[in-house]
Design an enzyme around this catalytic site. Structure first.
Site, mmCIF file in Angstrom:
data_model
loop_
_atom_site.group_PDB
_atom_site.id
_atom_site.type_symbol
_atom_site.label_atom_id
_atom_site.label_comp_id
_atom_site.label_asym_id
_atom_site.label_seq_id
_atom_site.Cartn_x
_atom_site.Cartn_y
_atom_site.Cartn_z
ATOM 1 N N ARG A 69 33.119 89.404 74.831
ATOM 2 C CA ARG A 69 32.628 90.687 74.335
ATOM 3 C C ARG A 69 31.350 90.561 73.524
ATOM 4 N NH1 ARG A 69 37.786 91.022 75.254
ATOM 5 N NH2 ARG A 69 37.681 88.915 74.468
ATOM 6 N N THR A 70 31.359 89.643 72.571
ATOM 7 C CA THR A 70 30.223 89.592 71.649
ATOM 8 C C THR A 70 28.960 89.225 72.415
ATOM 9 O OG1 THR A 70 31.746 88.944 69.903
ATOM 10 C CG2 THR A 70 29.414 88.581 69.483
ATOM 11 N N LYS B 81 24.274 65.844 73.764
ATOM 12 C CA LYS B 81 23.532 64.586 73.531
ATOM 13 C C LYS B 81 23.490 64.250 72.051
ATOM 14 C CE LYS B 81 20.417 65.606 77.398
ATOM 15 N NZ LYS B 81 19.022 65.945 77.712
ATOM 16 N N ARG C 237 26.909 81.857 67.351
ATOM 17 C CA ARG C 237 28.350 81.682 67.137
ATOM 18 C C ARG C 237 28.617 80.183 67.121
ATOM 19 N NH1 ARG C 237 33.272 84.606 70.158
ATOM 20 N NH2 ARG C 237 32.568 86.200 68.687
ATOM 21 N N HIS D 174 32.223 87.579 60.579
ATOM 22 C CA HIS D 174 31.820 88.105 61.900
ATOM 23 C C HIS D 174 31.294 89.525 61.664
ATOM 24 C CE1 HIS D 174 31.616 88.805 66.095
ATOM 25 N NE2 HIS D 174 32.829 88.476 66.486
HETATM 26 C C1 NCD Z 1 37.052 87.677 67.707
HETATM 27 C C2 NCD Z 1 36.362 86.424 67.200
HETATM 28 O O1 NCD Z 1 35.657 85.751 67.962
HETATM 29 O O2 NCD Z 1 36.516 86.156 66.016
HETATM 30 N N1 NCD Z 1 36.637 88.051 68.991
HETATM 31 C C3 NCD Z 1 35.579 88.912 69.131
HETATM 32 O O3 NCD Z 1 34.454 88.593 68.788
HETATM 33 N N2 NCD Z 1 35.835 90.148 69.604
HETATM 34 C C4 NCD Z 1 38.525 87.647 67.563
HETATM 35 C C5 NCD Z 1 39.286 86.499 68.156
HETATM 36 O O4 NCD Z 1 38.743 85.605 68.797
HETATM 37 O O5 NCD Z 1 40.507 86.502 67.962
#
Ligand code: NCD
Length: 300
Positions: free
Chosen positions: A53-54, A82, A103, A131
């Site tokens: 999603r992100t 590497k 991320r 997040h």
């Molecule tokens: C979340 C995350 O990555 O923290 N997912 C997201 O970005 N929608 C929640 C999760 O992974 O449980």
């Protein structure tokens, strides 16, 4: 918000939040409203952890703004394998892109990256830390479905490792919200998060049983147990599957209860909830596009 990094929900004032949500609402009505506004702008996608999603909604958002994205690819196909450091990786990618979305499994990684580059860094999840862009779309969804007046929000599941909870709980302290935290004892909020929340004067209550509070809630935010963050798989097994909501449990809830989840879900929301009017998690995921468009538009 111009040129700032977005590293933590703690940075967001009520004014910042309202600016992004209002802009997102205007975009949701007309996704073409800013078409072409960011032609020639490139967003670097640096995902050192899995994401559906992100990553896809940042990609969609940037392209709908008229810009484009470049993607580091999975860690298996990048120079990280590497032995390249995060600092070097982001210093290189800053030369290719106008902003970076990062991320990474380590808490504090977005902060660290921001110290090495001049372009805006947007934290898309740093380990069990923060997040903040998920929080903005969560707030958008809450505002659409329940509003922010005299609100009671329950957050359930993995409150220890769940970064979406850490961010959202902090952002909600900007509003008139009582917060209920529902988890097994071993997965309660970390002390640092609790300390920060108390510091804002927030009203928070902790529970181990969702049935105790479900009737009183306007929003129930369910989260996945973050298996990948457990140092010991046996500890995960002890709590796996312990928290699950289903349509029967929700019969005790108010008719207007909004059930949210950042997704992906594993087994914490039974499929029969999807058919109820409470289920809001797919709408929530879709809100990621206008909210990230609004954010990118404001930051770039
Ligand atoms: C979340 C995350 O990555 O923290 N997912 C997201 O970005 N929608 C929640 C999760 O992974 O449980």
């Amino acid at each position: 918000m111009r040129h700032d990094h977005l590293l933590s929900a703690k940075q967001l004032s009520r004014g910042d939040i309202e600016t992004v949500l209002d802009r997102a609402a205007a975009l949701a009505d007309d996704l073409g409203a800013v078409a072409g506004a960011h032609v020639d702008r490139l967003l670097g996608l640096c995902f050192f952890e899995p994401s559906t999603r992100t990553k896809m909604s940042f990609d969609a958002a940037m392209k709908r703004l008229g810009g484009d994205t470049i993607d580091m690819g999975g860690i298996d196909s990048s120079s990280v394998t590497k032995g390249e450091s995060l600092a070097d990786t982001v210093r290189v990618i800053e030369g290719y892109a106008d902003a970076l979305v990062l991320r990474h499994p380590s808490e504090g990684s977005a902060q660290l990256a921001s110290e090495f580059v001049d372009v805006p860094v947007i934290n898309a999840g740093d380990g069990a830390g923060q997040h903040p862009t998920q929080t903005l779309l969560d707030l958008y969804t809450i505002r659409e479905n329940a509003g922010f007046e005299d609100l009671s929000v329950g957050m359930m599941g993995d409150l220890k490792y769940g970064r979406t909870v850490h961010s959202l709980a902090h952002a909600l302290t900007n509003f008139d919200v009582s917060q209920h935290f529902i988890s097994p004892e071993s997965l309660q909020l970390p002390r640092s998060v609790r300390y920060d929340l108390h510091g804002t004067g927030a009203q928070i209550r902790e529970h181990t049983d969702v049935e105790e509070v479900v009737e009183a809630l306007d929003v129930l935010y369910v989260t996945r147990i973050q298996r990948e963050r457990f140092p010991d798989e046996n500890e995960y097994r002890k709590v796996a599957g312990e928290y699950r909501i289903d349509a029967e449990l929700l019969e005790r809830a108010g008719d207007d209860l909004t059930v949210m989840h950042p997704l992906p879900r594993v087994d914490e929301i039974a499929p029969d909830v999807d058919e109820t009017d409470h289920a809001t998690y797919f709408q929530q995921a879709h809100n990621g596009v206008p909210v990230r468009m609004a954010l990118l538009d404001l930051m770039l």
